[in-house]
Design an enzyme around this catalytic site. Structure first.
Site, PDB file in Angstrom:
ATOM      1  N   GLY A   1      -6.656  -8.920   0.501  1.00 15.22           N
ATOM      2  CA  GLY A   1      -5.380  -8.765   1.155  1.00 15.22           C
ATOM      3  C   GLY A   1      -4.706 -10.263   0.961  1.00 15.22           C
ATOM      4  O   GLY A   1      -3.531 -10.350   0.833  1.00 15.22           O
TER       5      GLY A   1
ATOM      6  N   LYS B   1     -15.120 -17.201   3.556  1.00 13.30           N
ATOM      7  CA  LYS B   1     -16.504 -17.377   4.102  1.00 13.30           C
ATOM      8  C   LYS B   1     -17.255 -16.965   2.908  1.00 13.30           C
ATOM      9  O   LYS B   1     -17.052 -15.716   2.459  1.00 13.30           O
ATOM     10  CB  LYS B   1     -16.452 -16.438   5.346  1.00 13.30           C
TER      11      LYS B   1
ATOM     12  N   ARG C   1       0.768  -1.211   0.025  1.00 12.44           N
ATOM     13  CA  ARG C   1      -0.117   0.079  -0.236  1.00 12.44           C
ATOM     14  C   ARG C   1       0.771   1.185  -0.222  1.00 12.44           C
ATOM     15  O   ARG C   1       0.483   2.309  -0.519  1.00 12.44           O
ATOM     16  CB  ARG C   1      -0.831   0.217   1.258  1.00 12.44           C
TER      17      ARG C   1
ATOM     18  N   GLY D   1     -11.788  -5.102   1.546  1.00 14.14           N
ATOM     19  CA  GLY D   1     -13.321  -4.440   1.576  1.00 14.14           C
ATOM     20  C   GLY D   1     -13.673  -3.763   0.804  1.00 14.14           C
ATOM     21  O   GLY D   1     -14.788  -3.730  -0.017  1.00 14.14           O
TER      22      GLY D   1
HETATM   23  P1  ADP Z   1      -8.909 -11.933   0.780  1.00 15.09           P
HETATM   24  O1  ADP Z   1      -8.258 -11.463   1.783  1.00 15.09           O
HETATM   25  O2  ADP Z   1      -8.069 -12.273  -0.550  1.00 15.09           O
HETATM   26  O3  ADP Z   1     -10.300 -11.482   0.197  1.00 15.09           O
HETATM   27  P2  ADP Z   1     -10.427 -13.865   2.693  1.00 15.09           P
HETATM   28  O4  ADP Z   1      -9.940 -13.152   3.504  1.00 15.09           O
HETATM   29  O5  ADP Z   1     -11.837 -14.028   1.970  1.00 15.09           O
HETATM   30  O6  ADP Z   1      -9.452 -13.788   1.172  1.00 15.09           O
HETATM   31  O7  ADP Z   1      -9.846 -15.537   2.640  1.00 15.09           O
HETATM   32  C1  ADP Z   1      -8.480 -15.748   2.988  1.00 15.09           C
HETATM   33  C2  ADP Z   1      -8.682 -17.289   3.855  1.00 15.09           C
HETATM   34  O8  ADP Z   1      -9.464 -18.134   3.386  1.00 15.09           O
HETATM   35  C3  ADP Z   1      -7.242 -17.414   4.212  1.00 15.09           C
HETATM   36  O9  ADP Z   1      -6.722 -17.334   5.437  1.00 15.09           O
HETATM   37  C4  ADP Z   1      -7.475 -19.079   3.882  1.00 15.09           C
HETATM   38  O10 ADP Z   1      -6.736 -19.769   4.775  1.00 15.09           O
HETATM   39  C5  ADP Z   1      -8.784 -19.373   3.859  1.00 15.09           C
HETATM   40  N1  ADP Z   1      -9.471 -20.604   3.372  1.00 15.09           N
HETATM   41  C6  ADP Z   1      -9.059 -20.772   1.854  1.00 15.09           C
HETATM   42  N2  ADP Z   1      -9.535 -22.065   1.585  1.00 15.09           N
HETATM   43  C7  ADP Z   1      -9.880 -22.462   2.728  1.00 15.09           C
HETATM   44  C8  ADP Z   1     -10.491 -23.832   3.194  1.00 15.09           C
HETATM   45  N3  ADP Z   1     -10.642 -24.817   2.402  1.00 15.09           N
HETATM   46  N4  ADP Z   1     -10.829 -23.948   4.547  1.00 15.09           N
HETATM   47  C9  ADP Z   1     -10.637 -22.902   5.503  1.00 15.09           C
HETATM   48  N5  ADP Z   1     -10.197 -21.734   5.093  1.00 15.09           N
HETATM   49  C10 ADP Z   1      -9.883 -21.359   3.801  1.00 15.09           C
HETATM   50  C1  3PG Z   2      -8.263  -2.380   5.077  1.00 17.73           C
HETATM   51  O1  3PG Z   2      -7.192  -2.605   5.673  1.00 17.73           O
HETATM   52  O2  3PG Z   2      -9.327  -2.877   4.688  1.00 17.73           O
HETATM   53  C2  3PG Z   2      -8.342  -0.807   5.482  1.00 17.73           C
HETATM   54  O3  3PG Z   2      -7.401  -0.042   5.416  1.00 17.73           O
HETATM   55  C3  3PG Z   2      -9.656  -0.261   6.084  1.00 17.73           C
HETATM   56  O4  3PG Z   2      -9.484  -1.025   7.412  1.00 17.73           O
HETATM   57  P1  3PG Z   2     -10.486  -1.323   8.445  1.00 17.73           P
HETATM   58  O5  3PG Z   2     -11.244  -2.526   7.731  1.00 17.73           O
HETATM   59  O6  3PG Z   2     -10.042  -1.432   9.824  1.00 17.73           O
HETATM   60  O7  3PG Z   2     -11.523  -0.275   8.288  1.00 17.73           O
HETATM   61 MG    MG Z   3      -8.716 -11.391   3.959  1.00 20.39          MG
END
Ligand code: ADP
Ligand code: 3PG
Ligand code: MG
Length: 399
Positions: free
Chosen positions: A355, A201, A37, A378
């Site tokens: 992320g 999720k 970032r 997000g």
């Molecule tokens: P992003 O940050 O790229 O949007 P998410 O936060 O939605 O992605 O999801 C990331 C998480 O999903 C990772 O921590 C990963 O371990 C988890 N994940 C992926 N596949 C599985 C699975 N089959 N069971 C449990 N967790 C999973």
């Molecule tokens: C993020 O990491 O998605 C942004 O910096 C926003 O942070 P926040 O989810 O704590 O509002």
């Molecule tokens: Mg994530």
């Protein structure tokens, strides 16, 4: 874009207040784990330095609850910026107050001042931030929002500060680039669009899935996200992560994909383990095989990797959000790795949101083969879901 951008104003020698997203991941010792970032914010910062501006940067870091926490000081980001630019970055003791006002006043053209973490003040997030925003805006000529990752937040530095800069609240170069990629390629695709959606999720991504099925030609669903869809098709998955309350929503999405003739690809086989650790006993099973009660799906199997790879081939635009397995644990990262490698060889416009997805690609060293790795998780999801963001709406309209 209907909103004013940095290049619509003459900024030479002006005092700039710039909202950046320096909410960087820190390791347990407080060292920056990933500065993507900050690297992306350099585009606008360097442009402003060329124009001999005085630059005041503001950001939040993590989620302190309205009071000072030394381990969440933005000092660490100021130091990294100093290193990247090889230039002094002054650090303010706070983001508002007499002392900060004096520092702002005395800041000369070509100098940079970093304000302290905005969330050390509860007014940043509590919805009544107008007075706080007025304080932040004191002594500055122009407001630039370059914090795409925060534009989905109705917070003072994002939606209230622009009110104090009539005609002069503009999008920075990074924000403009982010909006261009999402608007031109994902929200209004003119070519074959494929979305790969994974992650943990379905509940956090149901809105984005509903929006994407109005746009995509191909949809690949992996990660734990896929488990809920497989369960909706009547499969049993042992102890795998499934969100039962979303089975109905998954059924509706499956139905809509069929009626829209979207090429939907779900896993055909999965890697199962008996424990979520690299010591787990693993086995690959087809989705129609009997699955023992104690097993947990943690990655895709080879048939799925092949099916995803084939389905990707006709794509001209590819959007990827969410790892395709628990990729933080090496033995469960194979599917994510294989698909990232496949993507690196495909000639398409490739956009990454999220992320964890961005971190997985950087870990593989493949970031240069993607056109755009978004700085917003997000925010990118909300932009795709709703088509607009509060932080962008708050900026000045083009003349
Ligand atoms: P992003 O940050 O790229 O949007 P998410 O936060 O939605 O992605 O999801 C990331 C998480 O999903 C990772 O921590 C990963 O371990 C988890 N994940 C992926 N596949 C599985 C699975 N089959 N069971 C449990 N967790 C999973
Ligand atoms: C993020 O990491 O998605 C942004 O910096 C926003 O942070 P926040 O989810 O704590 O509002
Ligand atoms: Mg994530």
């Amino acid at each position: 874009m209907l909103k004013k951008s940095l290049k619509d104003l003459s900024v030479d020698h002006q005092k700039i207040l710039m909202r950046v997203d320096l909410n960087l991941p820190l390791d347990p010792e407080g060292v920056i784990a990933n500065d993507h970032r900050l690297q992306e914010a350099l585009l606008t910062i360097k442009y402003l330095l060329e124009k001999d501006c005085a630059i005041i940067l503001m950001s939040h870091l993590n989620r302190p609850k309205g009071k000072f926490e030394s381990k969440l000081s933005l000092k660490v980001c100021a130091q990294r910026l100093n290193t990247l630019l090889n230039k002094e970055v002054k650090m303010a003791p706070d983001c508002i107050g007499e002392e900060v006002n004096t520092l702002k006043e005395s800041l000369k053209c070509g100098e940079i001042l970093m304000l302290e973490n905005l969330r050390f003040h509860s007014e940043e997030t509590n919805g009544s931030g107008e007075d706080f925003a007025k304080e932040l805006s004191k002594g500055c000529d122009i407001f630039i929002n370059d914090a795409f990752g925060c534009c989905h937040r109705n917070q003072a530095s994002i939606v209230d500060v622009p009110k104090f800069f009539p005609q002069k609240a503009v999008a920075g170069l990074l924000l403009e680039k982010e909006l261009r990629y999402f608007q031109d390629y994902i929200l209004n695709p003119q070519k074959h669009l494929c979305a790969i959606i994974g992650g943990a999720k379905i509940s956090t991504k149901i809105g984005v899935l509903k929006s994407l099925i109005q746009k995509v030609d191909t949809l690949l669903i992996g990660g734990a996200m896929a488990n809920t869809f497989l369960k909706a098709q009547g499969r049993s998955l042992g102890k795998s992560l499934v969100e039962d309350e979303y089975i109905q929503a998954a059924k509706e999405i499956l139905k809509e994909c069929e009626s829209k003739r979207i090429n939907l690809v779900l896993p055909q086989d999965l890697l199962f383990t008996d424990q979520i650790s690299s010591d787990g006993q693993t086995q690959i099973l087809g989705i129609n095989d009997p699955i023992e009660e104690h097993l947990i799906a943690v990655d895709m199997g080879p048939l799925t990797i092949d099916a995803f790879s084939k389905a990707l081939e006709p794509s001209q635009i590819i959007f990827w959000n969410g790892p395709l397995g628990i990729c933080e644990i090496k033995p469960f990262s194979y599917g994510t790795q294989k698909i990232a490698q496949k993507l690196s060889q495909i000639n398409a416009i490739k956009v990454i949101g999220g992320g964890d997805s961005a971190a997985a690609i950087e870990k593989l060293g493949l970031q240069d083969s993607f056109d755009h790795i978004s700085t917003g998780g997000g925010a990118s999801i909300e932009l795709i879901e709703k088509g607009h963001l509060p932080g962008v709406n708050a900026l000045s309209n083009k003349d």
